[in-house]
Structures are given as structure tokens and as C-alpha cells.
Write a protein that holds these residues in place. Structure first.
Motif, PDB file in Angstrom:
ATOM      1  N   GLN A 125       0.849  -1.183   0.000  1.00 13.40           N
ATOM      2  CA  GLN A 125       0.000   0.000   0.000  1.00 13.40           C
ATOM      3  C   GLN A 125       0.890   1.240   0.000  1.00 13.40           C
ATOM      4  O   GLN A 125       1.730   1.413   0.890  1.00 13.40           O
ATOM      5  N   VAL A 126       0.731   2.090  -1.005  1.00 12.28           N
ATOM      6  CA  VAL A 126       1.491   3.336  -1.104  1.00 12.28           C
ATOM      7  C   VAL A 126       0.499   4.482  -1.093  1.00 12.28           C
ATOM      8  O   VAL A 126      -0.350   4.585  -1.988  1.00 12.28           O
ATOM      9  N   GLU A 127       0.581   5.325  -0.057  1.00 11.89           N
ATOM     10  CA  GLU A 127      -0.336   6.463   0.045  1.00 11.89           C
ATOM     11  C   GLU A 127       0.469   7.698   0.413  1.00 11.89           C
ATOM     12  O   GLU A 127       1.003   7.807   1.516  1.00 11.89           O
ATOM     13  N   ILE A 128       0.570   8.620  -0.520  1.00 10.45           N
ATOM     14  CA  ILE A 128       1.306   9.860  -0.318  1.00 10.45           C
ATOM     15  C   ILE A 128       0.365  11.029  -0.594  1.00 10.45           C
ATOM     16  O   ILE A 128      -0.135  11.168  -1.717  1.00 10.45           O
ATOM     17  N   LEU A 129       0.092  11.835   0.396  1.00 10.39           N
ATOM     18  CA  LEU A 129      -0.729  13.032   0.187  1.00 10.39           C
ATOM     19  C   LEU A 129       0.168  14.225  -0.108  1.00 10.39           C
ATOM     20  O   LEU A 129       1.298  14.302   0.376  1.00 10.39           O
ATOM     21  N   GLU A 130      -0.347  15.168  -0.886  1.00  8.19           N
ATOM     22  CA  GLU A 130       0.433  16.333  -1.280  1.00  8.19           C
ATOM     23  C   GLU A 130       0.326  17.483  -0.288  1.00  8.19           C
ATOM     24  O   GLU A 130       1.116  18.410  -0.312  1.00  8.19           O
ATOM     25  N   SER A 131      -0.683  17.431   0.564  1.00 10.57           N
ATOM     26  CA  SER A 131      -0.840  18.501   1.558  1.00 10.57           C
ATOM     27  C   SER A 131      -1.437  17.923   2.826  1.00 10.57           C
ATOM     28  O   SER A 131      -2.046  16.850   2.824  1.00 10.57           O
ATOM     29  N   LEU A 132      -1.247  18.654   3.903  1.00 12.54           N
ATOM     30  CA  LEU A 132      -1.692  18.203   5.219  1.00 12.54           C
ATOM     31  C   LEU A 132      -3.211  18.290   5.320  1.00 12.54           C
ATOM     32  O   LEU A 132      -3.799  19.309   4.966  1.00 12.54           O
ATOM     33  N   GLU A 133      -3.833  17.225   5.774  1.00  7.20           N
ATOM     34  CA  GLU A 133      -5.283  17.231   5.972  1.00  7.20           C
ATOM     35  C   GLU A 133      -5.655  17.319   7.445  1.00  7.20           C
ATOM     36  O   GLU A 133      -6.653  17.938   7.811  1.00  7.20           O
ATOM     37  N   VAL A 134      -4.863  16.691   8.291  1.00  4.61           N
ATOM     38  CA  VAL A 134      -5.112  16.710   9.740  1.00  4.61           C
ATOM     39  C   VAL A 134      -3.822  17.126  10.429  1.00  4.61           C
ATOM     40  O   VAL A 134      -2.769  16.535  10.170  1.00  4.61           O
ATOM     41  N   PHE A 135      -3.885  18.166  11.276  1.00  2.52           N
ATOM     42  CA  PHE A 135      -2.660  18.581  11.956  1.00  2.52           C
ATOM     43  C   PHE A 135      -2.195  17.443  12.867  1.00  2.52           C
ATOM     44  O   PHE A 135      -2.981  16.883  13.632  1.00  2.52           O
ATOM     45  N   PRO A 136      -0.915  17.051  12.767  1.00  5.48           N
ATOM     46  CA  PRO A 136      -0.452  15.848  13.479  1.00  5.48           C
ATOM     47  C   PRO A 136      -0.698  15.874  14.979  1.00  5.48           C
ATOM     48  O   PRO A 136      -0.850  14.819  15.589  1.00  5.48           O
ATOM     49  N   SER A 137      -0.737  17.048  15.589  1.00  2.67           N
ATOM     50  CA  SER A 137      -0.881  17.107  17.048  1.00  2.67           C
ATOM     51  C   SER A 137      -2.237  16.618  17.527  1.00  2.67           C
ATOM     52  O   SER A 137      -2.439  16.422  18.725  1.00  2.67           O
ATOM     53  N   THR A 138      -3.194  16.440  16.601  1.00  6.25           N
ATOM     54  CA  THR A 138      -4.485  15.900  17.011  1.00  6.25           C
ATOM     55  C   THR A 138      -4.447  14.378  17.115  1.00  6.25           C
ATOM     56  O   THR A 138      -5.411  13.775  17.592  1.00  6.25           O
ATOM     57  N   LEU A 139      -3.335  13.764  16.683  1.00  4.31           N
ATOM     58  CA  LEU A 139      -3.242  12.303  16.687  1.00  4.31           C
ATOM     59  C   LEU A 139      -2.796  11.790  18.054  1.00  4.31           C
ATOM     60  O   LEU A 139      -2.162  12.514  18.823  1.00  4.31           O
ATOM     61  N   PRO A 140      -3.105  10.527  18.368  1.00 10.64           N
ATOM     62  CA  PRO A 140      -2.618   9.955  19.633  1.00 10.64           C
ATOM     63  C   PRO A 140      -1.092   9.990  19.683  1.00 10.64           C
ATOM     64  O   PRO A 140      -0.423   9.824  18.660  1.00 10.64           O
ATOM     65  N   GLY A 156       5.864  22.495   8.209  1.00  8.72           N
ATOM     66  CA  GLY A 156       6.135  23.068   6.906  1.00  8.72           C
ATOM     67  C   GLY A 156       6.991  24.311   6.990  1.00  8.72           C
ATOM     68  O   GLY A 156       7.319  24.804   8.072  1.00  8.72           O
ATOM     69  N   CYS A 157       7.381  24.834   5.831  1.00  4.88           N
ATOM     70  CA  CYS A 157       8.295  25.976   5.763  1.00  4.88           C
ATOM     71  C   CYS A 157       8.039  26.746   4.476  1.00  4.88           C
ATOM     72  O   CYS A 157       7.861  26.153   3.412  1.00  4.88           O
ATOM     73  N   ASN A 158       8.044  28.080   4.579  1.00  6.94           N
ATOM     74  CA  ASN A 158       7.821  28.931   3.413  1.00  6.94           C
ATOM     75  C   ASN A 158       9.118  29.435   2.778  1.00  6.94           C
ATOM     76  O   ASN A 158       9.077  30.204   1.818  1.00  6.94           O
ATOM     77  N   ASN A 159      10.265  29.042   3.332  1.00  7.32           N
ATOM     78  CA  ASN A 159      11.542  29.480   2.779  1.00  7.32           C
ATOM     79  C   ASN A 159      11.917  28.633   1.560  1.00  7.32           C
ATOM     80  O   ASN A 159      11.356  27.548   1.337  1.00  7.32           O
ATOM     81  N   THR A 160      12.900  29.117   0.808  1.00  7.95           N
ATOM     82  CA  THR A 160      13.325  28.414  -0.409  1.00  7.95           C
ATOM     83  C   THR A 160      14.839  28.259  -0.436  1.00  7.95           C
ATOM     84  O   THR A 160      15.472  28.497  -1.468  1.00  7.95           O
ATOM     85  N   CYS A 161      15.436  27.875   0.684  1.00  6.66           N
ATOM     86  CA  CYS A 161      16.888  27.689   0.737  1.00  6.66           C
ATOM     87  C   CYS A 161      17.299  26.684  -0.339  1.00  6.66           C
ATOM     88  O   CYS A 161      16.694  25.613  -0.470  1.00  6.66           O
ATOM     89  N   THR A 162      18.324  27.030  -1.098  1.00  3.90           N
ATOM     90  CA  THR A 162      18.660  26.226  -2.272  1.00  3.90           C
ATOM     91  C   THR A 162      19.255  24.869  -1.931  1.00  3.90           C
ATOM     92  O   THR A 162      19.298  23.983  -2.794  1.00  3.90           O
ATOM     93  N   PHE A 163      19.738  24.680  -0.698  1.00  9.42           N
ATOM     94  CA  PHE A 163      20.331  23.397  -0.318  1.00  9.42           C
ATOM     95  C   PHE A 163      19.323  22.456   0.320  1.00  9.42           C
ATOM     96  O   PHE A 163      19.646  21.314   0.628  1.00  9.42           O
ATOM     97  N   CYS A 164      18.092  22.923   0.536  1.00 14.89           N
ATOM     98  CA  CYS A 164      17.160  22.212   1.417  1.00 14.89           C
ATOM     99  C   CYS A 164      15.999  21.627   0.636  1.00 14.89           C
ATOM    100  O   CYS A 164      15.317  22.327  -0.117  1.00 14.89           O
ATOM    101  N   ILE A 165      15.743  20.350   0.847  1.00 14.17           N
ATOM    102  CA  ILE A 165      14.630  19.680   0.194  1.00 14.17           C
ATOM    103  C   ILE A 165      13.395  19.601   1.086  1.00 14.17           C
ATOM    104  O   ILE A 165      12.303  19.245   0.641  1.00 14.17           O
ATOM    105  N   VAL A 166      13.544  19.978   2.348  1.00 15.43           N
ATOM    106  CA  VAL A 166      12.469  19.776   3.314  1.00 15.43           C
ATOM    107  C   VAL A 166      11.183  20.512   2.963  1.00 15.43           C
ATOM    108  O   VAL A 166      10.100  19.928   3.059  1.00 15.43           O
ATOM    109  N   PRO A 167      11.210  21.798   2.546  1.00 15.55           N
ATOM    110  CA  PRO A 167       9.930  22.446   2.219  1.00 15.55           C
ATOM    111  C   PRO A 167       9.141  21.705   1.142  1.00 15.55           C
ATOM    112  O   PRO A 167       7.907  21.660   1.190  1.00 15.55           O
ATOM    113  N   ALA A 168       9.842  21.085   0.187  1.00 14.37           N
ATOM    114  CA  ALA A 168       9.145  20.324  -0.851  1.00 14.37           C
ATOM    115  C   ALA A 168       8.473  19.084  -0.283  1.00 14.37           C
ATOM    116  O   ALA A 168       7.495  18.581  -0.851  1.00 14.37           O
ATOM    117  N   LEU A 169       8.992  18.589   0.847  1.00 16.78           N
ATOM    118  CA  LEU A 169       8.472  17.349   1.426  1.00 16.78           C
ATOM    119  C   LEU A 169       7.501  17.592   2.575  1.00 16.78           C
ATOM    120  O   LEU A 169       6.597  16.798   2.804  1.00 16.78           O
TER     121      LEU A 169
END
Length: 489
Positions: A125-140, A156-169
Motif C-alpha cells: 500500500q502506497v499512500e502519499i498526500l500532497e498537503s496536510l489534511e489533519v494537523f499531526p498534534s491531534t493524533l494519539p 512546513g516551511c515557506n523558505n526556499t533555501c537552495t540546499f534544502c529539500i524539506v519544504p518540498a516534502l
């Protein structure tokens, strides 16, 4: 029929560690039980990081070790989540076809359902969502520590640092409402927690989503009003958005600790521009100067990347200049790793590995020397420590215990006259010796203050053993982590 057992293995930053606490909470709510130490779990979950160059190799190497075990026990399940799963998606099951579940950073709450679906349908089973639907802090959540806790204020992050892949993920920044955050803090304190760390990819940008530029400083002050909360920390801010109202809130709120992690990345204005880090050396050093003016005893740590594409010797010397001026109490130093999918990966003038290694060694030597000098200046000072668990790797051999001071420095102390002291309790000691990464207090313990946090730790220790995060157990959340690309550093 006994419950199926699980193990969660975590890599990367504090955000991943906190996500793993949620994954364990979800699994236990679904009826799974933590695998006893030394026993093979029925379900192994990898919560991955995509920042470092060897992240892929580390994952597939660990997966290959489980392949023969799963071949002998087809009922065993393997799940891969986190940033690398968000990035690689279906290629994970191509490279490791025995993986049962792949899930992304935006849908960790789906794990129990995906595991059951994979078991029933007998296919991955592969399930990848493109955006957050439930804020994680509501989870157990099943927290790793009884006395110290992460509290996520944004993802998430609104910056665009050229070395960083995290905002895309991780996606664009999403903020929790202050009332929700404070309700979580108050609930944690009611359970015995006395130290919290506010967590975000760019923590001081908090409030951007609902239009309050001073939301973070207001949140710090509000945490100061929570009765029973003794220590408040946060990680990680961004120099471009670090404002004086935050410095004032830190200095004026007694339970906000005199500790700051401020990622530098480079001291060269030219390289900072190439990195798309929207500050320059002068601004960075100005922040450090104002923090020290407001909190003379503040311990300031940082992240530095060596060998960014096009970095010259002159650029590197500018970084060394900032290190000497800022006098960091510690720095997490990284050799630049080319990450596919980041703008920096396609830049010309990639620096040769030999040059990068040489600069890295020179930087580490200066960082350690300054940190040692800063620690030596504290010898003779009396400090109150929160006793921690699992942070002194040599404690058993040296017959010491460990704790962290208000500035988050690690101190190993002599537990004589502190009989019965527990993680979460507070002890007062005098510092007797310094090293680059810790201090020692070998004199007598001057006082012991038993706390509700210690009571909570004792209560949990009497219960069945807790969660395997695939890493040494920690007490207070570690201030830093192995992830230079993301602002959770």
C-alpha cells in the motif's frame, strides 16, 4: 491471541522524533504493543530523513537486513514513512518489493489502516498526500519522556533555501492556533511534564498563517503563565525573521531558558545569497549581540555547512570570522551534501571533496576550541540541573549521573548525597571541570528538589517498558539533530 508487536526506527530531526511519538501512539491505540527489547517485532516502521546524502543508502541497507527475516515470516510487515518516503514514493517498493506500506509526511495518521489493508489484500500500500489534511498534534501520542516534551506549533516551511529539500516534502507552513498549543502544554504539565520544547521548521515565523507577526513572542509569554511549567525551549528559528520582540520575551519570561539555536549555515554574504538565506553576516552578528545584551548567560548554538557550491577560501574564512565573533557554545557542522531535487544540486563549481574535508576539519577545530573556552569560563559556577535519562553514555563507567542546566549544557555530576534522585528531579551542583561538549561537577550535590516530573518518571518506570524509537532513549528532547538542510536543526 497476543497483540502484534511493533518497533519504530527514527532518523533525522526533532520533527521526525516527535512524529515517531505519534506513530507509536497510533499503533498502540490500534492494539499493537511495543516489541520487548531483543525480540523481532511483527511490524517495523522506518521514519526516514531525506536531508543527508547517505539517507537513501542507510534506509535500503537497513531494509535489506530485514528481507531474510520477512522471507521466513511472511506475516511480518515493514512500513516506510517520513521525508524519504514522501520524496521517493513508489520507487521504494521497486527497490525493496518486500515493503508493505509507504506513507508520507502528510498522512502519518493513515499507518494503522494501511497496515491492515496490506495484510488483507496481500499487496503493498502506497499512500502519499500532497498537503496536510489533519494537523499531526491531534493524533494519539506516546511520548518518549515522562518529564520533557516536544510541542509542535507549526509544520512546513515557506523558505526556499537552495540546499534544502524539506519544504518540498513538508509543504508550506501551517500554524496551530495559540489556544490549541497552550491546551496541549497545560495537559502535559498536568501529566507531570515540567519542560517543553516548542517545535517548528521555522519556529519564529509562527503566526504567518493567521497574520500576527508577534505571535511567537506572545506564545512564549503565554507559556510563562502556565503554572508548574519550569522550562521552555524552542527550535529552530531563522535569522531573517528573528525579531527583537522575541528577544524581549525570552529575557522577560522566567521559564524561557537562556538558550538559542540560531542556524548560520555560512558567514559569507555571497554564499548566503546563493543559499537564498535572506540575511547577511552583519544582521546575524547583530542578533547575537542583542541576545547577549539581554541575556548575558545565554548559550548560543548553530548549524554550519562547509563546501556549498562555489564556496571559495575567502568565503570559508568569513564563516570562520563569524564563529570567532559569535563564540558559539556548540555548532553542528556539515559537509555539503548534494541532494537531488534542490536548486543547489545543479549549481556549477561543486567544491572538491578534498577541499571540503580540509575546511571541515579546520572549522571543527575552531568550533571545539571556542566551545571549550566558553565552558571553562563556567567552572566554579553553581547551577541547577534537570536530571536526565540516557544522555551520559559513560555514566555507568564513571558512576555519574547527567543533567542539563538552564542553558541546556550537558553536565555529568557525582550523585553522592543525591540518593534516590530521579530523571526530572532538580539538583544543584558546582561545576568543576570543562570539556568541549559537556561539563563535570564532581563535588557534592548541594541540594536535591524532588519534582512532579520525577514522580511522573517513577510512575512510568513502574509500568511496562515503553517505546523503541530505533535510537538511544532520551530524557529532555535533544536540542539539535542530524539535519542541516531543514531549520529543525
Amino acid at each position: 491471541m497476543s497483540a502484534r508487536t511493533y518497533e519504530v526506527r527514527t532518523y533525522g530531526c526533532q520533527m521526525n522524533v516527535h512524529d515517531s511519538e505519534r506513530l507509536t501512539g497510533l499503533l498502540e491505540t490500534a492494539g499493537y504493543a511495543a516489541a520487548p527489547e531483543g525480540e523481532q517485532a511483527d511490524v517495523v516502521v522506518f521514519n526516514t530523513c531525506a536531508v543527508r546524502e547517505n539517507a537513501d543508502n542507510k534506509l535500503y541497507g537497513n531494509l535489506s537486513h530485514l528481507a531474510p527475516i520477512k522471507a521466513k515470516n511472511p506475516d511480518m510487515q515493514i512500513a516506510v514513512g517520513g521525508c524519504l518516503a514522501q520524496k521517493d514514493r513508489a520507487t521504494i517498493t521497486e527497490k525493496a518489493p518486500y515493503v508493505d506500506v509507504v506513507f508520507g509526511t502528510h498522512n502519518i495518521g493513515s499507518l494503522p489502516v494501511l497496515l491492515e489493508r496490506a495484510r488483507v489484500q496481500q499487496e503493498a500500500q502506497v499512500e502519499i498526500l500532497e498537503s496536510l489534511e489533519v494537523f499531526p498534534s491531534t493524533l494519539p501520542t506516546k511520548r518518549d519522556s515522562a518529564y520533557a516534551a516536544w510541542v509542535s506549533i507549526s509544520v512546513g516551511c515557506n523558505n526556499t533555501c537552495t540546499f534544502c529539500i524539506v519544504p518540498a516534502l513538508r509543504g508550506k507552513e501551517k500554524d496551530r492556533r495559540p489556544g490549541e498549543i497552550l491546551a496541549e502544554v497545560e495537559a502535559l504539565v498536568a501529566d507531570g511534564v515540567t519542560e517543553i520544547t516548542l517545535l517548528g521548521q521555522n519556529v519564529n515565523a509562527y503566526g504567518v498563517e493567521f497574520g500576527d507577526r508577534q505571535a511567537f513572542s506572545k506564545l512564549l509569554r503565554a507559556c510563562g503563565e502556565v503554572e508548574g511549567l519550569e522550562r521552555v525551549r524552542f527550535t529552530s528559528p531563522h535569522p531573517a525573521e528573528f525579531t527583537d520582540d522575541v528577544i524581549e520575551a525570552m529575557a522577560e519570561t522566567p521559564n524561557v531558558m537562556p538558550q538559542l539555536h540560531m542556524p548560520l549555515q555560512s558567514g559569507s554574504d555571497r554564499v548566503l545569497k546563493e543559499m537564498r538565506r535572506s540575511y547577511r553576516q552583519k544582521k546575524f552578528l547583530g542578533i547575537i549581540e542583542r541576545v547577549r545584551a539581554a541575556m548575558p548567560d545565554a548559550a548560543i548554538t548553530t548549524d554550519i555547512i562547509v563546501g556549498f557550491p562555489g564556496e571559495t577560501e575567502e568565503d570559508f574564512l568569513e564563516t570562520m570570522h563569524v564563529v570567532r565573533e559569535a563564540r558559539f557554545s556548540g555548532a553542528f557542522t556539515f559537509q555539503y551534501s548534494k541532494r537531488p531535487g534542490t536548486p543547489a544540486a545543479t549549481l556549477d563549481d561543486q567544491v572538491s571533496p578534498a577541499v571540503v574535508a580540509d575546511r571541515y576539519q579546520r572549522l571543527v577545530a575552531v568550533v571545539n576550541d571556542i566551545a571549550w573556552q566558553e565552558n571553562e569560563a563556567l567552572v566554579g559556577r553553581t547551577v541547577e540541573l534537570m536530571v536526565s535519562e540516557g544522555e551520559g553514555r559513560k555514566d555507568a563507567a564513571t558512576h555519574r549521573l547527567s543533567g542539563r542546566g538552564p542553558d541546556n549544557r550537558l553536565v555529568h555530576f557525582n550523585p553522592e548525597a543525591a540518593e534516590g534522585v530521579r530523571p526530572g528531579d532538580m539538583v544543584t551542583v558546582t561545576l568543576t571541570q570543562a570539556a568541549p561538549h559537556h561539563l563535570i561537577a564532581d563535588g557534592p550535590v548541594l541540594s536535591v528538589r524532588r519534582t512532579r516530573a520525577g514522580d511522573a518518571w517513577e510512575g512510568r518506570s513502574a509500568a511496562p517498558t515503553g517505546v523503541g524509537l530505533g535510537m538511544p532513549s532520551i530524557g529532555a528532547p535533544a536540542p539539535l539533530a542530524d539535519a542541516p538542510g531543514c531549520s529543525i536543526s
